[in-house]
Design a protein around this motif. Structure first.
Motif, PDB file in Angstrom:
ATOM      1  N   ASP A  20      55.631  67.447  27.072  1.00 43.34           N
ATOM      2  CA  ASP A  20      56.358  67.678  25.820  1.00 43.34           C
ATOM      3  C   ASP A  20      56.879  66.367  25.231  1.00 43.34           C
ATOM      4  O   ASP A  20      56.809  66.139  24.021  1.00 43.34           O
ATOM      5  N   THR A  21      57.393  65.502  26.095  1.00 44.41           N
ATOM      6  CA  THR A  21      57.938  64.222  25.649  1.00 44.41           C
ATOM      7  C   THR A  21      56.844  63.320  25.100  1.00 44.41           C
ATOM      8  O   THR A  21      57.023  62.683  24.051  1.00 44.41           O
ATOM      9  N   CYS A  22      55.719  63.268  25.784  1.00 40.32           N
ATOM     10  CA  CYS A  22      54.592  62.460  25.288  1.00 40.32           C
ATOM     11  C   CYS A  22      54.130  62.961  23.922  1.00 40.32           C
ATOM     12  O   CYS A  22      53.879  62.160  23.011  1.00 40.32           O
ATOM     13  N   ILE A  23      54.035  64.269  23.780  1.00 40.53           N
ATOM     14  CA  ILE A  23      53.609  64.843  22.501  1.00 40.53           C
ATOM     15  C   ILE A  23      54.628  64.533  21.408  1.00 40.53           C
ATOM     16  O   ILE A  23      54.266  64.101  20.309  1.00 40.53           O
ATOM     17  N   ARG A  24      55.901  64.733  21.717  1.00 39.16           N
ATOM     18  CA  ARG A  24      56.959  64.505  20.728  1.00 39.16           C
ATOM     19  C   ARG A  24      56.955  63.055  20.227  1.00 39.16           C
ATOM     20  O   ARG A  24      57.190  62.789  19.049  1.00 39.16           O
ATOM     21  N   HIS A  25      56.663  62.118  21.121  1.00 38.69           N
ATOM     22  CA  HIS A  25      56.678  60.699  20.754  1.00 38.69           C
ATOM     23  C   HIS A  25      55.294  60.168  20.371  1.00 38.69           C
ATOM     24  O   HIS A  25      55.118  58.966  20.210  1.00 38.69           O
ATOM     25  N   ARG A  26      54.315  61.096  20.243  1.00 40.39           N
ATOM     26  CA  ARG A  26      52.948  60.741  19.828  1.00 40.39           C
ATOM     27  C   ARG A  26      52.322  59.711  20.764  1.00 40.39           C
ATOM     28  O   ARG A  26      51.619  58.808  20.343  1.00 40.39           O
ATOM     29  N   VAL A  65      48.876  72.523  28.919  1.00 38.75           N
ATOM     30  CA  VAL A  65      48.593  71.350  28.091  1.00 38.75           C
ATOM     31  C   VAL A  65      47.614  71.698  26.978  1.00 38.75           C
ATOM     32  O   VAL A  65      47.827  71.359  25.810  1.00 38.75           O
ATOM     33  N   ARG A  66      46.556  72.381  27.323  1.00 36.09           N
ATOM     34  CA  ARG A  66      45.508  72.676  26.338  1.00 36.09           C
ATOM     35  C   ARG A  66      45.978  73.660  25.262  1.00 36.09           C
ATOM     36  O   ARG A  66      45.509  73.619  24.132  1.00 36.09           O
ATOM     37  N   ALA A  67      46.907  74.551  25.604  1.00 38.48           N
ATOM     38  CA  ALA A  67      47.382  75.551  24.645  1.00 38.48           C
ATOM     39  C   ALA A  67      48.669  75.137  23.932  1.00 38.48           C
ATOM     40  O   ALA A  67      49.180  75.884  23.099  1.00 38.48           O
ATOM     41  N   HIS A  68      49.182  73.965  24.232  1.00 42.58           N
ATOM     42  CA  HIS A  68      50.444  73.522  23.639  1.00 42.58           C
ATOM     43  C   HIS A  68      50.306  73.506  22.120  1.00 42.58           C
ATOM     44  O   HIS A  68      49.395  72.876  21.578  1.00 42.58           O
ATOM     45  N   PRO A  69      51.202  74.187  21.417  1.00 40.07           N
ATOM     46  CA  PRO A  69      51.047  74.308  19.960  1.00 40.07           C
ATOM     47  C   PRO A  69      51.138  72.974  19.210  1.00 40.07           C
ATOM     48  O   PRO A  69      50.596  72.856  18.110  1.00 40.07           O
ATOM     49  N   ASN A  71      49.878  70.158  20.420  1.00 48.09           N
ATOM     50  CA  ASN A  71      48.863  69.274  21.004  1.00 48.09           C
ATOM     51  C   ASN A  71      47.458  69.653  20.526  1.00 48.09           C
ATOM     52  O   ASN A  71      46.484  69.469  21.237  1.00 48.09           O
ATOM     53  N   LYS A  72      47.376  70.151  19.315  1.00 50.91           N
ATOM     54  CA  LYS A  72      46.072  70.591  18.792  1.00 50.91           C
ATOM     55  C   LYS A  72      45.068  69.445  18.697  1.00 50.91           C
ATOM     56  O   LYS A  72      43.867  69.653  18.821  1.00 50.91           O
ATOM     57  N   VAL A  76      47.490  64.598  24.356  1.00 56.60           N
ATOM     58  CA  VAL A  76      47.799  64.635  25.789  1.00 56.60           C
ATOM     59  C   VAL A  76      46.757  65.510  26.466  1.00 56.60           C
ATOM     60  O   VAL A  76      46.447  66.601  25.997  1.00 56.60           O
ATOM     61  N   GLN A  77      46.210  65.010  27.549  1.00 61.06           N
ATOM     62  CA  GLN A  77      45.189  65.721  28.309  1.00 61.06           C
ATOM     63  C   GLN A  77      45.656  65.927  29.745  1.00 61.06           C
ATOM     64  O   GLN A  77      46.284  65.036  30.331  1.00 61.06           O
TER      65      GLN A  77
END
Length: 116
Positions: A20-26, A65-69, A71-72, A76-77
């Motif tokens: 979540d943190t990686c996604i939030r901070h791109r 990870v793959r279904a994270h809304p 992370n389309k 993040v993998q």
């Protein structure tokens, strides 16, 4: 242009928080839920209770990870992460290999740790 490759922990909640943190901070990242189930080399408080538990947790993490809304784009993998060979039973190592093939995931592990 940077990609981070992370070993997280055996625990879902903090590993998901890292995602979540990686996604939030791109931040582009390969994040791995650590798999460890060998009772001969891992203390009871820091290992999965069985091979099935390690594999189920790994697959649940891949789906998270793959279904994270958010992370389309796939920034993040998930990455299959046996901590290192002695920390996993043969069944877990075989199962993780199958999950990597089934879900088209990278694999990471320690090449050497301690005196193994």
């Amino acid at each position: 242009t940077t990609t981070v490759v992370c070993f997280a922990t055996i625990h879902q909640a903090p590993t998901r928080l890292l995602v979540d943190t990686c996604i939030r901070h791109r931040l582009r990242a390969l994040v791995g839920l650590v798999a460890m189930d060998n009772p001969d080399t891992c203390p009871p408080y820091y290992r999965h209770s069985s091979s099935n538990d390690a594999l189920r947790n790994t697959e649940e993490f891949i789906h998270y990870v793959r279904a994270h809304p958010s992370n389309k784009e796939g920034l993040v993998q998930p990455v299959i992460t046996p901590r290192f060979i002695p920390s996993c039973t043969d069944d877990t190592l075989r199962g993780l290999g199958q999950l990597a093939l089934q879900h088209d995931c990278h694999i990471q592990t320690h090449a050497s740790e301690s005196d193994w």
